[in-house]
Scaffold this motif. Structure first.
Motif, PDB file in Angstrom:
ATOM      1  N   UNK A 132       1.389  -1.145   0.623  1.00 41.61           N
ATOM      2  CA  UNK A 132       0.009  -0.132   0.002  1.00 41.61           C
ATOM      3  C   UNK A 132       0.664   1.413  -0.240  1.00 41.61           C
ATOM      4  N   UNK A 133       2.155   1.812   0.730  1.00 39.27           N
ATOM      5  CA  UNK A 133       2.540   1.974   0.641  1.00 39.27           C
ATOM      6  C   UNK A 133       3.856   2.949  -0.247  1.00 39.27           C
ATOM      7  N   UNK A 134       4.064   1.676  -0.960  1.00 39.89           N
ATOM      8  CA  UNK A 134       5.236   1.438  -1.574  1.00 39.89           C
ATOM      9  C   UNK A 134       5.763   2.335  -2.639  1.00 39.89           C
ATOM     10  N   UNK A 135       4.685   2.790  -3.175  1.00 32.46           N
ATOM     11  CA  UNK A 135       4.800   4.236  -4.154  1.00 32.46           C
ATOM     12  C   UNK A 135       4.528   5.920  -3.591  1.00 32.46           C
ATOM     13  N   UNK A 136       3.919   5.866  -2.233  1.00 39.56           N
ATOM     14  CA  UNK A 136       3.610   6.632  -1.174  1.00 39.56           C
ATOM     15  C   UNK A 136       4.954   7.846  -1.412  1.00 39.56           C
ATOM     16  N   UNK A 137       5.155   9.079  -1.976  1.00 36.40           N
ATOM     17  CA  UNK A 137       5.905   9.978  -1.652  1.00 36.40           C
ATOM     18  C   UNK A 137       6.310  10.509  -0.400  1.00 36.40           C
ATOM     19  N   UNK A 140       7.471   5.785   2.458  1.00 33.56           N
ATOM     20  CA  UNK A 140       8.057   4.520   2.084  1.00 33.56           C
ATOM     21  C   UNK A 140       9.027   4.694   0.351  1.00 33.56           C
ATOM     22  N   UNK A 141       8.218   5.490  -0.458  1.00 39.68           N
ATOM     23  CA  UNK A 141       8.851   6.047  -1.635  1.00 39.68           C
ATOM     24  C   UNK A 141      10.612   6.026  -1.706  1.00 39.68           C
ATOM     25  N   UNK A 142      10.543   7.036  -1.219  1.00 43.55           N
ATOM     26  CA  UNK A 142      12.430   8.098  -0.403  1.00 43.55           C
ATOM     27  C   UNK A 142      13.346   6.812  -0.378  1.00 43.55           C
ATOM     28  N   UNK A 143      12.526   5.692   0.358  1.00 47.23           N
ATOM     29  CA  UNK A 143      13.854   4.780   1.023  1.00 47.23           C
ATOM     30  C   UNK A 143      13.864   3.711   0.265  1.00 47.23           C
ATOM     31  N   UNK A 144      15.440   3.445   0.544  1.00 47.03           N
ATOM     32  CA  UNK A 144      15.925   1.926   0.205  1.00 47.03           C
ATOM     33  C   UNK A 144      14.999   0.966   0.206  1.00 47.03           C
ATOM     34  N   UNK A 145      15.616  -0.456  -0.723  1.00 45.53           N
ATOM     35  CA  UNK A 145      14.175  -1.308  -0.372  1.00 45.53           C
ATOM     36  C   UNK A 145      14.466  -2.154   1.154  1.00 45.53           C
ATOM     37  N   UNK A 194      11.407  -2.340   3.720  1.00 44.43           N
ATOM     38  CA  UNK A 194      11.014  -3.230   4.612  1.00 44.43           C
ATOM     39  C   UNK A 194      11.383  -3.342   6.048  1.00 44.43           C
ATOM     40  N   UNK A 195      12.014  -2.045   6.675  1.00 43.97           N
ATOM     41  CA  UNK A 195      12.090  -2.325   7.991  1.00 43.97           C
ATOM     42  C   UNK A 195      10.884  -1.360   8.361  1.00 43.97           C
ATOM     43  N   UNK A 196      10.594   0.187   7.308  1.00 42.69           N
ATOM     44  CA  UNK A 196       9.936   0.982   7.670  1.00 42.69           C
ATOM     45  C   UNK A 196       7.777  -0.215   8.124  1.00 42.69           C
TER      46      UNK A 196
END
Length: 447
Positions: A249-254, A257-262, A266-268
Motif C-alpha cells: 500500500x505504501x510502496x509508492x507513497x512519496x 516508503x517511496x524515498x527509502x531503500x528496499x 521492509x523495515x518501515x
C-alpha cells in the motif's frame, strides 16, 4: 463460607479498578508539581490526569511532547507509571511481599489471577516470579542494545538513559518517547538495530507472560498449550500479513516508503505492522499514510496484543476464536476446532461479548468525539477512539488538539481499555448471579 467465597470472587475486578485509579491519581498529582516540567509550572490538572492515565494504561497518547516538556523527574514518574501499569500493580505488590517474606493470601492470589488473566490460581505465585525475571532480563538487554546505538548520536550517559527509557516503554507497549517534537522514532526508520530491537520488545511484551513462560519451559515439557499455539500462530500471521500489505500500500507513497531503500521499505513496513499491537511508537509519520493503510492499522489496533500481556485490544485469541466460529458455521460444523482441540461454548460467548463490547465502546466514543471535536475528519476521530480503547497510542495528530471534554472521554476510554471491557463491566455491576432456572428454547431467523 459460601458467601465469603462468593465475596472473594466478586472483589478482584472492583479492586483492580480502584487500584489503577489510585495509581493514576497519584501520577497526575506528581506531574502537576513544578519540578515535573521544564517551565517550572507543572502540568494543568487535566493534562496531568491525561498523561498519567496514558502512562498507567500503557497507551502512549500525549497532549504534550514528552521529550521537551518534562524534566528528568517528570520523565521518571512517567516511566514508573508505565512499568507499574504494564506489569500490573498486583505484580509489584507481590514483588514487595517477596522481599518482606510475606505469604501470599488466597485473596491476593485471586487478584493476581484476575490481573494476569490466568485460567486458575494454580502456580500463580511462581508465574509472578517468572514475570519479574523475564521483565528485568528483556528490558535490560533491550536497554543495552539501544544505548549502544544511541551512543553514536548523543553523549553516553544520555544514550544509556534513552536506551533504558525506550526499552521499558516499548516492552510495556506504552510508546512514550524522548525524541521531541512528537516525532517518535521516525529518524530511525531505516536503522535495522533500532527497528528490530524495538519490534522485538513490542512483540515479547505483547504475546503475554503465560506464553513466554511456556516457551521458556518448552525444553522441559516438550509441549505447548492450545492457548500458546493460538497466540504464537495468530501473532506471527498478523505481523507477516500486516508487513506485506503495508509494504504494498505504501510502496509508492512519496511521503512514507517511496524515498527509502528496499531494506528501509521492509523495515518501515515491519515496524508499522508491529506497533499497532498496542505499542504506539512509530517510524513512519502516521498522518502521511494512505487511508487504506490507516484503516488496516485501525483493524490491527482493535485486535491488539494477547491475554496476560502488557498490551490491549480485544486480544488475538478473541479474534481467532471468532474466526474459528465463523468458519465452523460456514462449513456446517457444530464445534470450533483448533489444533485438534474443541473450544468450549463459554469461550466463544466470552469472545463475542468482548468483541461486541469493544465495538460498542469505540462506536460510542467516536460518536461523542464527532460532536466535541468539530471540524475534524471522521477517520482521524475513529483512529483516535480505537487507539485509546486498544491502549495503542498511535495518533493522526488529534490528541494535542482535543477539547477538554474530548480529553476526558479519551481518559475514560484508555482506562476501560486497559482493564478490559469485561473486567470493567464486572467492576461496575452490582450482582452477577447466574439464573436459578432455564427458560424454554425459542427459535429466531438469522441472516
Amino acid at each position: 463460607m459460601r458467601n465469603v467465597t462468593k465475596k472473594l470472587y466478586m472483589d478482584p475486578p472492583k479492586m483492580l479498578v480502584a487500584g489503577f485509579a489510585l495509581i493514576i491519581l497519584l501520577g497526575a498529582f506528581l506531574l502537576t508539581l513544578p519540578v515535573a516540567t521544564e517551565d517550572g509550572k507543572g502540568l494543568t490538572w487535566l493534562n496531568g490526569l491525561f498523561t498519567s492515565t496514558s502512562a498507567t494504561c500503557v497507551t502512549g497518547l500525549v497532549v504534550v511532547d514528552t521529550g521537551s516538556t518534562f524534566t528528568m523527574f517528570g520523565e521518571l514518574v512517567i516511566l514508573s507509571l508505565i512499568q507499574v501499569g504494564g506489569l500490573g500493580f498486583m505484580t509489584f505488590a507481590t514483588f514487595f511481599a517477596f522481599l518482606l517474606g510475606k505469604r501470599i493470601s488466597l485473596k491476593e492470589r485471586l487478584l493476581l489471577q484476575e490481573a494476569l488473566n490466568n485460567i486458575s490460581i494454580e502456580g500463580i505465585v511462581r508465574l509472578v516470579r517468572r514475570i519479574l525475571i523475564f521483565t528485568l532480563v528483556i528490558e535490560l538487554i533491550g536497554a543495552i542494545l539501544l544505548a549502544i546505538r544511541f551512543s553514536f548520536d548523543m553523549p553516553l550517559p544520555t544514550a544509556i538513559y534513552y536506551g533504558l527509557f525506550h526499552a521499558i516503554s516499548n516492552f510495556n507497549n506504552a510508546g512514550f518517547d524522548l525524541m521531541g517534537d512528537f516525532r517518535s522514532l521516525t529518524e530511525y526508520v531505516e536503522d535495522p538495530l533500532v527497528t528490530l530491537v524495538v519490534s522485538a520488545l513490542i512483540i515479547l511484551g505483547g504475546i503475554g507472560f503465560i506464553v513466554m513462560n511456556e516457551v521458556y519451559e518448552y525444553r522441559r515439557t516438550k509441549r505447548f498449550s492450545l492457548h500458546t499455539k493460538i497466540v504464537l500462530t495468530a501473532s506471527a500471521l498478523l505481523v507477516i500479513l500486516g508487513t506485506i500489505i503495508i509494504f504494498i500500500l505504501e510502496f509508492n507513497n512519496p511521503k512514507t516508503l517511496q524515498p527509502l531503500s528496499i531494506s528501509g521499505k521492509v523495515l518501515g513496513s515491519l515496524y508499522q505492522a508491529v506497533t499497532p499491537r498496542t505499542a504506539g511508537s512509530n517510524t513512519l509519520n502516521i498522518p502521511d499514510l494512505r487511508q487504506s493503510t490507516l484503516f488496516l492499522i485501525i483493524f490491527l489496533m482493535f485486535i491488539g496484543a494477547s491475554p496476560g500481556s502488557t498490551g490491549g485490544g480485544i486480544k488475538t485469541t478473541t479474534f481467532t476464536t471468532l474466526l474459528g466460529a465463523v468458519w465452523s458455521q460456514i462449513k456446517g460444523k457444530e464445534d470450533v476446532i483448533f489444533f485438534r482441540q474443541r473450544i468450549v461454548y463459554n469461550t466463544i460467548y466470552k469472545a463475542l461479548t468482548v468483541t461486541l463490547s469493544g465495538l460498542f465502546i469505540v462506536m460510542a466514543v467516536t460518536m461523542v468525539l464527532t460532536i466535541t471535536e468539530t471540524g475534524k475528519e471522521f477517520l482521524m476521530i475513529l483512529f483516535e477512539a480505537v487507539s485509546a480503547f486498544a491502549t495503542v497510542g498511535l495518533s493522526m495528530g488529534l490528541t494535542p488538539e482535543l477539547t477538554p471534554i474530548g480529553r476526558v472521554i479519551i481518559i475514560l476510554t484508555m482506562f476501560a481499555g486497559r482493564l478490559g471491557p469485561l473486567t470493567f463491566a464486572y467492576a461496575v455491576t452490582l450482582r452477577r448471579n447466574g439464573d436459578p432456572f432455564r427458560y424454554p428454547k425459542g427459535k429466531i431467523m438469522i441472516g
